[in-house]
Design a protein around this motif. Structure first.
Motif, PDB file in Angstrom:
ATOM      1  N   ILE A  94      34.859  46.262  43.477  1.00  0.00           N
ATOM      2  CA  ILE A  94      35.312  45.717  44.764  1.00  0.00           C
ATOM      3  C   ILE A  94      34.742  44.322  44.976  1.00  0.00           C
ATOM      4  O   ILE A  94      35.451  43.404  45.414  1.00  0.00           O
ATOM      5  CB  ILE A  94      34.936  46.669  45.925  1.00  0.00           C
ATOM      6  CG1 ILE A  94      35.777  47.946  45.839  1.00  0.00           C
ATOM      7  CG2 ILE A  94      35.096  45.976  47.274  1.00  0.00           C
ATOM      8  CD1 ILE A  94      35.308  49.054  46.755  1.00  0.00           C
ATOM      9  N   GLU A  95      33.481  44.138  44.641  1.00  0.00           N
ATOM     10  CA  GLU A  95      32.850  42.828  44.778  1.00  0.00           C
ATOM     11  C   GLU A  95      33.542  41.792  43.882  1.00  0.00           C
ATOM     12  O   GLU A  95      33.844  40.674  44.317  1.00  0.00           O
ATOM     13  CB  GLU A  95      31.367  42.945  44.414  1.00  0.00           C
ATOM     14  CG  GLU A  95      30.541  41.733  44.749  1.00  0.00           C
ATOM     15  CD  GLU A  95      29.062  41.979  44.460  1.00  0.00           C
ATOM     16  OE1 GLU A  95      28.489  41.196  43.694  1.00  0.00           O
ATOM     17  OE2 GLU A  95      28.528  42.966  44.997  1.00  0.00           O
ATOM     18  N   GLN A  96      33.841  42.169  42.650  1.00  0.00           N
ATOM     19  CA  GLN A  96      34.521  41.260  41.725  1.00  0.00           C
ATOM     20  C   GLN A  96      35.943  40.950  42.210  1.00  0.00           C
ATOM     21  O   GLN A  96      36.393  39.804  42.138  1.00  0.00           O
ATOM     22  CB  GLN A  96      34.558  41.853  40.312  1.00  0.00           C
ATOM     23  CG  GLN A  96      33.201  41.925  39.651  1.00  0.00           C
ATOM     24  CD  GLN A  96      33.208  42.734  38.365  1.00  0.00           C
ATOM     25  OE1 GLN A  96      34.116  43.527  38.110  1.00  0.00           O
ATOM     26  NE2 GLN A  96      32.177  42.550  37.553  1.00  0.00           N
ATOM     27  N   ASN A  97      36.649  41.964  42.679  1.00  0.00           N
ATOM     28  CA  ASN A  97      38.009  41.752  43.186  1.00  0.00           C
ATOM     29  C   ASN A  97      38.011  40.870  44.429  1.00  0.00           C
ATOM     30  O   ASN A  97      38.900  40.030  44.598  1.00  0.00           O
ATOM     31  CB  ASN A  97      38.695  43.077  43.483  1.00  0.00           C
ATOM     32  CG  ASN A  97      39.109  43.812  42.233  1.00  0.00           C
ATOM     33  OD1 ASN A  97      39.145  43.235  41.147  1.00  0.00           O
ATOM     34  ND2 ASN A  97      39.428  45.089  42.372  1.00  0.00           N
ATOM     35  N   THR A  98      37.046  41.044  45.285  1.00  0.00           N
ATOM     36  CA  THR A  98      36.945  40.218  46.488  1.00  0.00           C
ATOM     37  C   THR A  98      36.713  38.765  46.111  1.00  0.00           C
ATOM     38  O   THR A  98      37.356  37.855  46.657  1.00  0.00           O
ATOM     39  CB  THR A  98      35.816  40.729  47.408  1.00  0.00           C
ATOM     40  OG1 THR A  98      36.095  42.082  47.768  1.00  0.00           O
ATOM     41  CG2 THR A  98      35.683  39.870  48.656  1.00  0.00           C
ATOM     42  N   LYS A  99      35.829  38.525  45.154  1.00  0.00           N
ATOM     43  CA  LYS A  99      35.572  37.157  44.696  1.00  0.00           C
ATOM     44  C   LYS A  99      36.838  36.556  44.091  1.00  0.00           C
ATOM     45  O   LYS A  99      37.193  35.407  44.391  1.00  0.00           O
ATOM     46  CB  LYS A  99      34.439  37.124  43.681  1.00  0.00           C
ATOM     47  CG  LYS A  99      34.104  35.720  43.216  1.00  0.00           C
ATOM     48  CD  LYS A  99      33.029  35.713  42.156  1.00  0.00           C
ATOM     49  CE  LYS A  99      32.680  34.324  41.667  1.00  0.00           C
ATOM     50  NZ  LYS A  99      33.729  33.364  41.560  1.00  0.00           N
ATOM     51  N   ALA A 100      37.549  37.318  43.250  1.00  0.00           N
ATOM     52  CA  ALA A 100      38.783  36.822  42.638  1.00  0.00           C
ATOM     53  C   ALA A 100      39.818  36.509  43.716  1.00  0.00           C
ATOM     54  O   ALA A 100      40.502  35.469  43.648  1.00  0.00           O
ATOM     55  CB  ALA A 100      39.333  37.837  41.645  1.00  0.00           C
ATOM     56  N   TYR A 101      39.938  37.357  44.703  1.00  0.00           N
ATOM     57  CA  TYR A 101      40.892  37.131  45.800  1.00  0.00           C
ATOM     58  C   TYR A 101      40.538  35.859  46.575  1.00  0.00           C
ATOM     59  O   TYR A 101      41.398  35.022  46.862  1.00  0.00           O
ATOM     60  CB  TYR A 101      40.926  38.342  46.740  1.00  0.00           C
ATOM     61  CG  TYR A 101      41.721  38.103  47.991  1.00  0.00           C
ATOM     62  CD1 TYR A 101      43.109  38.085  47.967  1.00  0.00           C
ATOM     63  CD2 TYR A 101      41.082  37.867  49.209  1.00  0.00           C
ATOM     64  CE1 TYR A 101      43.843  37.842  49.115  1.00  0.00           C
ATOM     65  CE2 TYR A 101      41.802  37.631  50.361  1.00  0.00           C
ATOM     66  CZ  TYR A 101      43.183  37.614  50.316  1.00  0.00           C
ATOM     67  OH  TYR A 101      43.904  37.366  51.456  1.00  0.00           O
ATOM     68  N   LEU A 102      39.260  35.698  46.912  1.00  0.00           N
ATOM     69  CA  LEU A 102      38.838  34.510  47.657  1.00  0.00           C
ATOM     70  C   LEU A 102      39.046  33.242  46.836  1.00  0.00           C
ATOM     71  O   LEU A 102      39.429  32.197  47.375  1.00  0.00           O
ATOM     72  CB  LEU A 102      37.383  34.652  48.108  1.00  0.00           C
ATOM     73  CG  LEU A 102      37.128  35.741  49.157  1.00  0.00           C
ATOM     74  CD1 LEU A 102      35.631  35.881  49.421  1.00  0.00           C
ATOM     75  CD2 LEU A 102      37.896  35.473  50.438  1.00  0.00           C
ATOM     76  N   ASP A 103      38.807  33.305  45.530  1.00  0.00           N
ATOM     77  CA  ASP A 103      39.069  32.164  44.647  1.00  0.00           C
ATOM     78  C   ASP A 103      40.563  31.834  44.643  1.00  0.00           C
ATOM     79  O   ASP A 103      40.951  30.668  44.673  1.00  0.00           O
ATOM     80  CB  ASP A 103      38.592  32.442  43.216  1.00  0.00           C
ATOM     81  CG  ASP A 103      37.076  32.471  43.094  1.00  0.00           C
ATOM     82  OD1 ASP A 103      36.378  32.018  44.039  1.00  0.00           O
ATOM     83  OD2 ASP A 103      36.584  32.964  42.049  1.00  0.00           O
ATOM     84  N   PHE A 104      41.405  32.851  44.600  1.00  0.00           N
ATOM     85  CA  PHE A 104      42.852  32.657  44.617  1.00  0.00           C
ATOM     86  C   PHE A 104      43.288  32.011  45.930  1.00  0.00           C
ATOM     87  O   PHE A 104      44.061  31.044  45.943  1.00  0.00           O
ATOM     88  CB  PHE A 104      43.572  34.001  44.417  1.00  0.00           C
ATOM     89  CG  PHE A 104      45.051  33.925  44.601  1.00  0.00           C
ATOM     90  CD1 PHE A 104      45.861  33.379  43.629  1.00  0.00           C
ATOM     91  CD2 PHE A 104      45.644  34.409  45.771  1.00  0.00           C
ATOM     92  CE1 PHE A 104      47.233  33.303  43.804  1.00  0.00           C
ATOM     93  CE2 PHE A 104      47.010  34.334  45.953  1.00  0.00           C
ATOM     94  CZ  PHE A 104      47.814  33.780  44.960  1.00  0.00           C
TER      95      PHE A 104
END
Length: 84
Positions: free
Chosen positions: A63-73
């Motif tokens: 979840i932490e990794q996905n959140t970071k990827a989403y925020l980067d996107f």
């Protein structure tokens, strides 16, 4: 059903069991039956609880990794030139 007889139980232990049963609003026999059942099955659940803790830890990382990827996107999309 099986039957169990316990010998040489101290009066103090018996009184403590009776008090615990009374607080649980159970008869001594019902209380002891539940106590034995929980003790007999706890070991079956301990592995599941351990597995669940590990799975929860792994999911928190995902979840932490996905959140970071989403925020980067989202940040990359905001930087795109506007078509207006």
């Amino acid at each position: 059903m099986a039957e169990l007889k316990v010998r040489d139980l101290s009066e103090q232990d018996l009184a403590a069991l009776d008090d615990a049963a009374k607080r649980s609003r159970l008869s001594r026999e019902e209380y002891l039956r539940e106590l034995i059942h929980h003790d007999a099955t706890d070991h079956l659940l301990s592995g599941d609880v351990s597995d669940l803790r590990e799975l929860t830890r792994q999911m928190a990382i995902v979840i932490e990794q996905n959140t970071k990827a989403y925020l980067d996107f989202v940040d990359a999309v905001r930087r795109l030139p506007s078509e207006n």
